[in-house]
Design a protein around this motif. Structure first.
Motif, PDB file in Angstrom:
ATOM      1  N   SER A  65      -8.927 -50.769 128.942  1.00 25.43           N
ATOM      2  CA  SER A  65      -9.079 -50.356 127.499  1.00 25.43           C
ATOM      3  C   SER A  65      -8.204 -49.028 127.389  1.00 25.43           C
ATOM      4  N   GLU A  66      -8.591 -47.971 128.260  1.00 24.52           N
ATOM      5  CA  GLU A  66      -7.801 -46.719 128.234  1.00 24.52           C
ATOM      6  C   GLU A  66      -6.496 -46.866 128.645  1.00 24.52           C
ATOM      7  N   LEU A  77     -20.357 -56.671 114.666  1.00 26.73           N
ATOM      8  CA  LEU A  77     -20.680 -57.111 115.927  1.00 26.73           C
ATOM      9  C   LEU A  77     -19.731 -57.321 116.879  1.00 26.73           C
ATOM     10  N   ALA A  78     -19.849 -57.147 118.063  1.00 24.90           N
ATOM     11  CA  ALA A  78     -18.890 -56.813 119.380  1.00 24.90           C
ATOM     12  C   ALA A  78     -17.634 -56.123 118.770  1.00 24.90           C
ATOM     13  N   SER A  79     -17.994 -55.041 118.375  1.00 33.96           N
ATOM     14  CA  SER A  79     -17.142 -53.885 118.055  1.00 33.96           C
ATOM     15  C   SER A  79     -16.343 -53.353 119.114  1.00 33.96           C
ATOM     16  N   GLY A  80     -16.683 -53.483 120.486  1.00 37.69           N
ATOM     17  CA  GLY A  80     -15.917 -52.683 121.431  1.00 37.69           C
ATOM     18  C   GLY A  80     -15.522 -51.601 121.062  1.00 37.69           C
ATOM     19  N   THR A  81     -14.104 -51.081 121.008  1.00 36.02           N
ATOM     20  CA  THR A  81     -13.574 -49.686 121.007  1.00 36.02           C
ATOM     21  C   THR A  81     -13.616 -49.316 119.577  1.00 36.02           C
ATOM     22  N   GLY A  82     -13.974 -50.179 118.609  1.00 39.11           N
ATOM     23  CA  GLY A  82     -14.338 -49.500 117.373  1.00 39.11           C
ATOM     24  C   GLY A  82     -13.470 -50.316 116.097  1.00 39.11           C
ATOM     25  N   GLU A  83     -12.918 -51.479 116.259  1.00 38.21           N
ATOM     26  CA  GLU A  83     -12.176 -52.214 115.146  1.00 38.21           C
ATOM     27  C   GLU A  83     -12.844 -53.562 115.020  1.00 38.21           C
ATOM     28  N   PRO A  84     -12.957 -54.189 113.940  1.00 38.25           N
ATOM     29  CA  PRO A  84     -12.634 -53.573 112.528  1.00 38.25           C
ATOM     30  C   PRO A  84     -13.688 -52.511 111.895  1.00 38.25           C
ATOM     31  N   ASP A 130     -22.246 -53.220 119.982  1.00 33.69           N
ATOM     32  CA  ASP A 130     -21.651 -53.797 121.189  1.00 33.69           C
ATOM     33  C   ASP A 130     -22.694 -53.788 122.425  1.00 33.69           C
ATOM     34  N   GLN A 131     -22.388 -54.508 123.563  1.00 27.84           N
ATOM     35  CA  GLN A 131     -23.291 -54.346 124.503  1.00 27.84           C
ATOM     36  C   GLN A 131     -22.828 -53.546 125.321  1.00 27.84           C
ATOM     37  N   SER A 132     -21.642 -52.839 125.442  1.00 26.29           N
ATOM     38  CA  SER A 132     -21.001 -51.690 126.409  1.00 26.29           C
ATOM     39  C   SER A 132     -21.410 -50.625 125.938  1.00 26.29           C
ATOM     40  N   PRO A 133     -22.151 -49.666 126.222  1.00 25.75           N
ATOM     41  CA  PRO A 133     -22.068 -48.125 125.912  1.00 25.75           C
ATOM     42  C   PRO A 133     -20.743 -47.367 126.359  1.00 25.75           C
ATOM     43  N   GLU A 134     -20.056 -47.798 127.056  1.00 20.17           N
ATOM     44  CA  GLU A 134     -18.724 -47.036 127.421  1.00 20.17           C
ATOM     45  C   GLU A 134     -17.566 -47.487 126.295  1.00 20.17           C
ATOM     46  N   LEU A 135     -17.677 -48.608 125.920  1.00 17.93           N
ATOM     47  CA  LEU A 135     -16.567 -48.992 124.888  1.00 17.93           C
ATOM     48  C   LEU A 135     -17.033 -48.255 123.563  1.00 17.93           C
ATOM     49  N   LEU A 136     -18.551 -48.538 123.382  1.00 14.19           N
ATOM     50  CA  LEU A 136     -18.828 -47.792 121.940  1.00 14.19           C
ATOM     51  C   LEU A 136     -18.569 -46.162 121.949  1.00 14.19           C
ATOM     52  N   ALA A 137     -18.736 -45.689 123.304  1.00 11.65           N
ATOM     53  CA  ALA A 137     -18.363 -44.237 123.189  1.00 11.65           C
ATOM     54  C   ALA A 137     -16.943 -44.015 122.734  1.00 11.65           C
ATOM     55  N   ILE A 138     -16.107 -44.785 123.271  1.00  7.14           N
ATOM     56  CA  ILE A 138     -14.696 -44.508 122.467  1.00  7.14           C
ATOM     57  C   ILE A 138     -14.767 -45.154 121.169  1.00  7.14           C
ATOM     58  N   ALA A 172     -13.959 -42.628 115.826  1.00  5.70           N
ATOM     59  CA  ALA A 172     -14.503 -42.414 114.340  1.00  5.70           C
ATOM     60  C   ALA A 172     -14.470 -40.774 114.057  1.00  5.70           C
ATOM     61  N   ARG A 173     -14.915 -40.188 115.222  1.00  8.49           N
ATOM     62  CA  ARG A 173     -14.998 -38.539 114.800  1.00  8.49           C
ATOM     63  C   ARG A 173     -13.534 -37.985 114.552  1.00  8.49           C
ATOM     64  N   ASP A 174     -12.558 -38.687 115.335  1.00 11.23           N
ATOM     65  CA  ASP A 174     -11.368 -37.839 115.268  1.00 11.23           C
ATOM     66  C   ASP A 174     -10.528 -38.420 113.774  1.00 11.23           C
ATOM     67  N   ARG A 175     -11.227 -39.345 113.218  1.00 10.93           N
ATOM     68  CA  ARG A 175     -10.660 -39.742 111.821  1.00 10.93           C
ATOM     69  C   ARG A 175     -11.535 -39.101 110.727  1.00 10.93           C
ATOM     70  N   GLY A 176     -12.519 -38.381 111.248  1.00 11.86           N
ATOM     71  CA  GLY A 176     -13.703 -37.557 110.380  1.00 11.86           C
ATOM     72  C   GLY A 176     -14.580 -38.628 109.482  1.00 11.86           C
ATOM     73  N   LEU A 177     -14.967 -39.537 110.163  1.00  9.17           N
ATOM     74  CA  LEU A 177     -15.717 -40.571 109.523  1.00  9.17           C
ATOM     75  C   LEU A 177     -17.176 -40.040 109.616  1.00  9.17           C
ATOM     76  N   THR A 178     -17.814 -39.921 108.727  1.00 12.52           N
ATOM     77  CA  THR A 178     -19.361 -39.544 108.809  1.00 12.52           C
ATOM     78  C   THR A 178     -20.230 -40.609 108.593  1.00 12.52           C
ATOM     79  N   ASN A 179     -19.697 -41.542 108.040  1.00 15.65           N
ATOM     80  CA  ASN A 179     -20.469 -42.946 107.731  1.00 15.65           C
ATOM     81  C   ASN A 179     -20.527 -44.117 108.807  1.00 15.65           C
ATOM     82  N   PHE A 180     -20.505 -43.709 110.082  1.00 17.19           N
ATOM     83  CA  PHE A 180     -20.036 -44.752 111.118  1.00 17.19           C
ATOM     84  C   PHE A 180     -21.136 -44.188 112.276  1.00 17.19           C
ATOM     85  N   THR A 181     -21.881 -45.075 112.789  1.00 17.92           N
ATOM     86  CA  THR A 181     -22.662 -45.039 113.820  1.00 17.92           C
ATOM     87  C   THR A 181     -22.459 -46.177 114.738  1.00 17.92           C
TER      88      THR A 181
END
Length: 280
Positions: free
Chosen positions: A20-21, A53-60, A78-86, A91-100
């Motif tokens: 992914s990286e 569900l199954a968000s992986g690295t963040g989309e959609p 998602d089941q993967s904490p590593e992918l969710l960290a990405i 989301a932070r890079d885009r200034g989103l405060t309504n995303f967890t």
């Protein structure tokens, strides 16, 4: 890039994270049209609480967060904490405060009944081990009359897959997918995803098959390396290839992919299935 629930342990989160990286920018570009198509299909509105569900690295999920605005909220699961960290970093890079983010299994959602106005899933529903159970959980956490919207792959017989994994299969024979393993094409048969949604108790079920843009913004060599590095369901197929055959397979794959080249990109197109259902 979603992680694959219940996948072969050899394809752990760390391996998917490396792939992914390396390819995250071009992979995101290739999937952008699919993301936009699902977001439009889902019709998110400002103020909605959305579960992806199954968000992986963040989309959609990230795109949905932009649509529901600051009065709404999106939870990326998602089941993967590593992918969710990405995903969280994006989301932070885009200034989103309504995303967890939430690490969890879709078969056992850690939310109270009637928590969400909308549930989405892009290229993940095919991999749920017990799809009816997962859909019952989706229905449970939806508010009355709220919708769940899904995007799944169509058949294997389409340019992206036939020019890559189809070439490998021609050389080594056997089955493209491991029996009982993850199947990206599980809902390619018209009506099959609708059937699961009805079994789970949903109403107003709808399904359609479409061809959408699916474009790799780079070379055939890149996309060939990419698909081999991230296509976990085809691991058994790839492992059957004798080392001495890889050069010939790669040459043939390059020739097959070349048919879709144009303007510095590879324009495969993707045949996909959209499905939606409401909690009655």
């Amino acid at each position: 890039m979603a992680s694959i629930p219940e996948s072969n342990p050899q394809w752990g989160a760390s391996y998917r994270l490396i792939a992914s990286e390396k390819w995250k920018t071009k992979s995101a570009a290739m999937g952008r049209d699919a993301t936009e198509a699902l977001v439009e299909y889902a019709r998110p509105k400002p103020g909605m609480k959305v579960l992806d569900l199954a968000s992986g690295t963040g989309e959609p999920a990230i795109s949905l967060a932009k649509r529901v605005g600051p009065s709404g909220h999106v939870t990326a699961l998602d089941q993967s904490p590593e992918l969710l960290a990405i995903a969280a970093e994006r989301a932070r890079d885009r200034g989103l405060t309504n995303f967890t983010t939430q690490q969890a299994d879709a078969h056992h959602l850690p939310f109270p009944d009637e928590s969400f106005d909308l549930v989405t899933c892009r290229f993940g529903v095919m991999f749920f081990q017990d799809c009816v159970q997962a859909m019952r959980e989706v229905r449970r956490v939806l508010k009355p009359r709220a919708r769940a919207c899904f995007l799944a792959w169509g058949s294997f017989d389409q340019p992206y897959w036939s020019s890559t994994m189809g070439v490998v299969l021609k050389h080594v024979g056997g089955s493209a997918l491991a029996p009982g393993g993850p199947d990206p094409f599980r809902f390619a048969e018209p009506g099959s995803l609708c059937g699961v949604l009805r079994q789970a108790g949903f109403s107003d079920v709808a399904e359609e098959t479409r061809t959408i843009p699916w474009t790799w913004p780079g070379t055939r060599e890149e996309v060939w390396e990419y698909i081999r590095s991230v296509s976990a369901p085809f691991l058994a197929l790839l492992q059957r290839v004798p080392a001495e055959k890889w050069d010939g397979i790669s040459r043939e794959a390059y020739e097959a992919i070349q048919k879709y080249e144009g303007g510095g990109s590879i324009k495969f197109g993707a045949v996909v299935v959209f499905a939606a259902a409401a909690k009655g």
